[in-house]
Design an enzyme around this catalytic site. Structure first.
Site, mmCIF file in Angstrom:
data_model
loop_
_atom_site.group_PDB
_atom_site.id
_atom_site.type_symbol
_atom_site.label_atom_id
_atom_site.label_comp_id
_atom_site.label_asym_id
_atom_site.label_seq_id
_atom_site.Cartn_x
_atom_site.Cartn_y
_atom_site.Cartn_z
ATOM 1 C CB CYS A 9 -0.828 -7.550 -2.299
ATOM 2 S SG CYS A 9 -0.813 -7.061 -4.031
ATOM 3 N NE ARG A 15 0.787 -11.146 -2.644
ATOM 4 C CZ ARG A 15 1.567 -10.849 -1.618
ATOM 5 N NH1 ARG A 15 1.592 -11.630 -0.561
ATOM 6 N NH2 ARG A 15 2.327 -9.774 -1.634
ATOM 7 C CG ASP A 117 4.385 -11.118 -4.321
ATOM 8 O OD1 ASP A 117 3.707 -11.498 -5.298
ATOM 9 O OD2 ASP A 117 4.952 -10.018 -4.265
#
Length: 146
Positions: A9, A15, A117
């Site tokens: 990420c 994440r 996100d």
């Protein structure tokens, strides 16, 4: 066969560490190793507190996690690279263009779903991202034979 899976990420504090931990847990009976890295990693930091809390609420611990920056060496060592957004595919390929055949969305099996996100977006965003990651990880684990 896949031996090393990398999850990517941006900051490597929300994440990708969540997906790393969940995928590692889903693949405990295999010899596959799972790690994560960030495209603009918060190197050396632990997991973001809300992301860690959601994991803990689901019975997982991320106490030992430390963020790291993706490098061409990490890409080269990985057999499968799972990213959160389509833009991340492009960014990984800028680092190592030869990785094209091994970079996929984590949400590939959910109609190429991107996982946005949740950073600085409140607890509900983290709970939502965790659910999407959990769903995607389950699909990958099934396809990897576990």
């Amino acid at each position: 066969m896949f031996k090393k899976i990398l999850v990517v990420c941006v900051g490597n504090i929300c994440r990708s560490p969540t997906a790393e931990l969940l995928l590692r847990n889903a693949l405990t009976t295999s010899s596959i190793t799972v790690s994560s890295a960030g495209l603009a990693a918060r190197v050396g930091e632990g997991m973001e507190s809300s992301a860690r809390q959601v994991l803990e609420d689901h019975g997982h611990s991320a106490a030992d996690f430390t963020a790291r920056q993706i490098t061409s060496d990490i890409v080269n060592e990985s057999d499968l690279i799972l990213v959160m957004e389509k833009e991340h595919v492009k960014q990984v390929l800028k680092i190592a263009s030869h990785a094209r055949g091994k970079v996929f969305l984590l949400g590939k099996w959910q109609s190429e779903r991107e996982i946005q996100d949740p950073y600085r977006q409140g607890q509900a965003a983290f709970i939502h991202a965790h659910a999407l990651i959990e769903d995607a990880v389950s699909s990958w684990a099934q396809r990897l034979g576990h």
